[in-house]
Design an enzyme around this catalytic site. Structure first.
Site, PDB file in Angstrom:
ATOM      1  N   SER A 242       0.801  -6.027   0.606  1.00 16.88           N
ATOM      2  CA  SER A 242       1.569  -6.122  -0.634  1.00 16.88           C
ATOM      3  C   SER A 242       1.522  -4.768  -1.318  1.00 16.88           C
ATOM      4  O   SER A 242       0.837  -3.845  -0.856  1.00 16.88           O
ATOM      5  CB  SER A 242       0.969  -7.179  -1.562  1.00 16.88           C
ATOM      6  OG  SER A 242      -0.295  -6.737  -2.018  1.00 16.88           O
ATOM      7  N   LYS A 243       2.243  -4.702  -2.420  1.00 13.47           N
ATOM      8  CA  LYS A 243       2.218  -3.461  -3.186  1.00 13.47           C
ATOM      9  C   LYS A 243       0.782  -3.186  -3.664  1.00 13.47           C
ATOM     10  O   LYS A 243       0.306  -2.059  -3.639  1.00 13.47           O
ATOM     11  CB  LYS A 243       3.158  -3.613  -4.389  1.00 13.47           C
ATOM     12  CG  LYS A 243       3.660  -2.309  -4.912  1.00 13.47           C
ATOM     13  CD  LYS A 243       4.652  -2.522  -6.025  1.00 13.47           C
ATOM     14  CE  LYS A 243       3.967  -3.134  -7.228  1.00 13.47           C
ATOM     15  NZ  LYS A 243       4.838  -3.268  -8.398  1.00 13.47           N
ATOM     16  N   GLN A 244       0.105  -4.274  -4.060  1.00 17.31           N
ATOM     17  CA  GLN A 244      -1.265  -4.133  -4.575  1.00 17.31           C
ATOM     18  C   GLN A 244      -2.213  -3.579  -3.517  1.00 17.31           C
ATOM     19  O   GLN A 244      -3.131  -2.824  -3.829  1.00 17.31           O
ATOM     20  CB  GLN A 244      -1.821  -5.487  -5.058  1.00 17.31           C
ATOM     21  CG  GLN A 244      -1.227  -6.014  -6.360  1.00 17.31           C
ATOM     22  CD  GLN A 244       0.213  -6.480  -6.186  1.00 17.31           C
ATOM     23  OE1 GLN A 244       0.596  -6.965  -5.133  1.00 17.31           O
ATOM     24  NE2 GLN A 244       1.020  -6.299  -7.222  1.00 17.31           N
TER      25      GLN A 244
END
Ligand code: GLU
Length: 300
Positions: A242-244
């Site tokens: 994910s972006k995280q």
């Protein structure tokens, strides 16, 4: 209660990215799997931008996602729908649920819920404080669906039989958030029903949400589509891409390599002679089978 397939309808699938970042290996792999399943079953494949959470969105991400999909050779049916333009549909659904006594206003704050609730399978289990009306002097901030007792059971085409007790594990869940934005759980059901989606192929991170969506379908009186949750794509540390977790964006200029890798993650290894995008897609359409797709997490 058991929810199964609706096999008599012509297949209509979809890909529904949230523009919270660029496409990465996880979201691209989902797109490839849902596309191939739709096309090899002679079905349509729709594209829907799930842009209902402006605080989490990244400027330009929606158009970048579309450009990347185009560069990789995806061809979708009809126009791209944007959830941000479908407010009236969600309002009508919430009105219906409220009229039928299935949704109610909730005046609890996050802090209060955290102080009184136990943890379930996806955050706190709402303790039902406002089920029979908000506490005196409190106005409703969010709207929740009243869940029924008992297990929700469904057969996922890849993950097999799945079950969840909504009352025990989730609690009455949010349909309209206290900040005024529509909850994913309501919007996704309303849109899939309105768009006539028969088959949902998406990432396994959403498996935990499916019983909530089945509850909304039942409450609204719409059909339950067939579900197929593709393996979760994880990094070397076992975290969902994910972006995280800083998953790198898909490079549209390396389209063929990106497609080859996505196919490999889905258990389909194209021969080396397939060099171009067109050759890879033709091979993939000819060889696609859910039987080859692993159910468990895939390390990217
Ligand atoms: N918008 C959701 C996401 O990007 C997917 C919704 C769905 O496929 O049901 O995680």
């Amino acid at each position: 209660m058991m929810s199964g397939f609706t096999p008599s309808l012509p297949y209509r699938g979809r890909f529904a990215p949230s523009p919270t970042g660029l496409l990465h290996a996880g979201s691209l792999t989902t797109a490839v799997g849902s596309y191939l399943e739709a096309r090899t079953r002679g079905g349509e494949w729709l594209l829907r931008m799930e842009d209902l959470d402006p605080p989490r969105e990244v400027a330009g991400a929606a158009s970048a996602i579309l450009q990347t999909l185009e560069a990789l050779g995806f061809e979708w049916d009809g126009v791209v729908e944007y959830q941000s333009r479908r407010h009236e549909l969600y309002c009508a659904a919430l009105d219906q649920l409220t009229r039928d006594g299935l949704a109610y206003a909730c005046g609890c704050t996050r802090k209060e819920i955290a102080a009184h609730a136990r943890r379930g399978v996806d955050g706190y289990v709402y303790p039902g404080t406002c089920r029979h009306g908000c506490v005196a002097g409190r106005a409703g901030r969010a709207w929740r669906l009243r869940v029924e007792a008992g297990e929700t059971v469904f057969i996922d085409r890849l993950q097999g039989e799945c079950r969840q007790d909504l009352e025990r594990d989730i609690g009455d869940f949010v349909l309209l958030r206290a900040d005024g934005f529509w909850a994913y759980q309501l919007a996704v059901v309303v849109d899939d029903a309105a768009q006539g989606v028969t088959d949902i192929v998406r990432g396994a991170d959403l498996l935990v949400s499916t019983p909530r969506q089945i509850a909304v379908q039942r409450a609204l009186g719409v059909d339950t589509p067939s579900y197929c949750h593709l393996p979760l794509m994880v990094n070397a540390a076992g975290e969902k891409l994910s972006k995280q977790t800083l998953a790198p964006a898909i490079a549209p200029q390396a389209a063929a390599d990106e497609l080859r890798r996505a196919l490999q993650r889905l258990g389909h290894v194209p021969p080396n002679e397939c060099g171009s995008l067109a050759e890879l897609w033709a091979w993939a359409r000819g060889h696609w089978s859910l039987d080859k797709v692993p159910a468990g997490p895939v390390t990217v």
